[in-house]
Design an enzyme around this catalytic site. Sequence first.
Site, PDB file in Angstrom:
ATOM      1  N   THR A  33      -7.299  56.447  14.994  1.00  0.00           N
ATOM      2  CA  THR A  33      -6.422  55.970  13.921  1.00  0.00           C
ATOM      3  C   THR A  33      -4.947  55.956  14.330  1.00  0.00           C
ATOM      4  O   THR A  33      -4.106  55.473  13.591  1.00  0.00           O
ATOM      5  CB  THR A  33      -6.587  56.832  12.652  1.00  0.00           C
ATOM      6  OG1 THR A  33      -6.410  58.194  13.017  1.00  0.00           O
ATOM      7  CG2 THR A  33      -7.955  56.654  12.037  1.00  0.00           C
ATOM      8  N   GLU A  41      -1.292  58.179  46.849  1.00  0.00           N
ATOM      9  CA  GLU A  41       0.166  58.224  46.870  1.00  0.00           C
ATOM     10  C   GLU A  41       0.603  59.547  47.473  1.00  0.00           C
ATOM     11  O   GLU A  41      -0.222  60.426  47.719  1.00  0.00           O
ATOM     12  CB  GLU A  41       0.724  58.047  45.457  1.00  0.00           C
ATOM     13  CG  GLU A  41       0.269  59.113  44.486  1.00  0.00           C
ATOM     14  CD  GLU A  41       0.613  58.788  43.023  1.00  0.00           C
ATOM     15  OE1 GLU A  41       0.658  57.606  42.661  1.00  0.00           O
ATOM     16  OE2 GLU A  41       0.816  59.731  42.260  1.00  0.00           O
ATOM     17  N   HIS A  76       4.978  60.579  38.778  1.00  0.00           N
ATOM     18  CA  HIS A  76       3.770  61.379  38.566  1.00  0.00           C
ATOM     19  C   HIS A  76       4.056  62.846  38.868  1.00  0.00           C
ATOM     20  O   HIS A  76       4.781  63.150  39.817  1.00  0.00           O
ATOM     21  CB  HIS A  76       2.643  60.913  39.485  1.00  0.00           C
ATOM     22  CG  HIS A  76       2.026  59.626  39.037  1.00  0.00           C
ATOM     23  ND1 HIS A  76       1.249  58.863  39.858  1.00  0.00           N
ATOM     24  CD2 HIS A  76       2.070  58.983  37.851  1.00  0.00           C
ATOM     25  CE1 HIS A  76       0.836  57.794  39.202  1.00  0.00           C
ATOM     26  NE2 HIS A  76       1.329  57.839  37.974  1.00  0.00           N
TER      27      HIS A  76
END
Lengths: 391, 290
Positions: free
Chosen positions: B17, B209, B247
């Site tokens: 929702t 990475e 990150h």
Amino acid sequence: MNIHEYQAKEILASFDIPVPRGRVTLTADQAERATKMLGGRSVVKAQIYAGGRGKAGGVQVAYHPEQAHEIAKELFGKRLVTHQTGPEGLKVRRILIEETVEVGSEFYLSITLDRQTSRYCLIASSEGGVNIEEVAAHTPEKIHTLTIDPYTGLRSYEARSIALKLGLKGSVAEDCVQLMLNLFRCCLEKDCSLVEINPLVVTKAGWLLALDAKINFDDNAIFRHWEYHEMQDYSQMDPLEISAGKFDLAYIKLDGNIGCMVNGAGLAMATLDVLKENGGNPANFLDVGGGATREKVAEAFRIILQDNEVEAVFVNIFGGIMRCDIIAQGIIEAAGDGKCSLPIVVRMDGSMVEEGKELLLGSGLNVQCADALGEGAKLIVEMMQKNANNA
Amino acid sequence: MSILINKDSKIIVQGITGKTGMFHTRECREYGTNIVAGVTPGKGGIHVDGIPVFDTVEEAVRLTGGNVSMIFVPPPGAADAILEACDADVDLAVCITEGVPVRDMVMARQVVADSNTKLIGPNCPGLITPGECKVGIMPGYIHQPGKIGVISRSGTLTYEAVKQLTDAGLGQSTCVGIGGDPIIGLKFIDVLELFNNDPDTDGVLMIGEIGGSAEEEAAEWIKENMTKPVASFIAGVTAPPGKRMGHAGAIISGGKGRAEDKIATLKACGVSVATSPTGMGAAMLEALGK
């Protein structure tokens, strides 16, 4: 998130970890008074967001209060350059004045996250005070690690085995067990990604003391620690990185002249790589987030333009489900209010690409569009060269 | 065939929702994903676009037979949502949420590891079996059904890679974004193993990475176990040490996690490594001997 040594020590002290007596000062007069209060001798420690201070002259012993005044006067306002700061260094604005300690032996102790095991781990070594990475590389047998079970936490008997391996005995070993348990409690309760005591010393009188300390907080957990906001020292951070942080943008200043705006950290790194490959030099890393909005794109673009080094801008947005016309509007909005004449290359992918391109090309900006990453990187470098030739 | 999800997967959306949850539920459904239920505590009984919403995952599983959960719950409750999905015994929980505290994940990951549930993420784009099922936020249109498996720590860089594969005529069996956080569920090796055992995957593209040592560990595993060609790309060759590149995991610290070390290890283990992010599709073709 970083904090200063004195703040880390305040936190450790609140977890019953013994630290030297000391006081943070903002002026040379305060440094002198603090030294008097400590009995006339002190260690003068510059507070910056970087390690390697000792070698850069940021940690000195004062043998009388006037000397503390002199040292502090010289340090305040000075830019300390260490192997962790970069060539421009970091400005000293706070100095910690601490009691001198007669050191018997030095150790290294930390708790951090071990990604390989996905658990916290405790690292200890009898080689304290020096670069722990070098110890790990050259004499790995002197590093003791303990992976902490998430269900049980750190247990006394585990901590004891480490204390004994460090060569501690009797009541000092038991003090050390308690210290390690407290350190782990601190790590969890304060959501730290690193708590490090280096060196942890045993004084000649036989007491444990955290002589230097470093704490990094987990950025993801800041929402449940409102106290962290007040601890941040913005004078130690790049102003553009601060404004980026306010808009939840990951921005890092680099030393080139092509401003970069990319969505997603991995793609942003790859974009820097491909620019370098084509002879360009990126001015920054900037991740506007996987699903950037028009507002974020506009803010990000403004931040890039505030950097005086920037001579061109490369935008790489792999929107996918993001609408490219909305991204284009964000760029035009930000570039328009700055009357930007710099060459811009925009590479977009996602829905409504053609509409986005049309908006950009009709905006009056010095902009070109590219369909592929490599093509875009080549284009921006070419546009810059043309500009340089015309100038 | 594919790994982890297919046309028979029944998806539950935790946090359906919310704005993001609702948007991506619609996107996934448009792609053809079978979304059977939503979960939002306190909103049980309502419907979202005809999808029934429950208060708990247990109820959703019991009444709809859902076996995969896609999680959009905000960071403070995300680990709890993972644990709830795990407790309801779903086969797979996919946590898209970015910014989950590490301390919460250390515990949640351990609980998941001791259960029958597999976890992907957090802080990931999710996964997709092209033409069958999309459980995540990636754009469906860049994908094409085929025989290449894709694994990545990154989101948008994966889209770039997939686009290059599709442009090179290489369709994908399943694309899995494992997430960029330090603590995640399935890691490179877990997904490599699944692809290795999948008869309909012919080769794998692995996108890594800077930071950590997961790529090096994967390289060693590939050398010992992998029977299929693997191509790779490592982002961050030009990243300066000590700076965290977005990150939580992407940082070169203490001389560890450098791209060149990862590339050297991968090459030594027989992986074709793209030197440029524009060459990921080409590296896959090379690995396949095409």
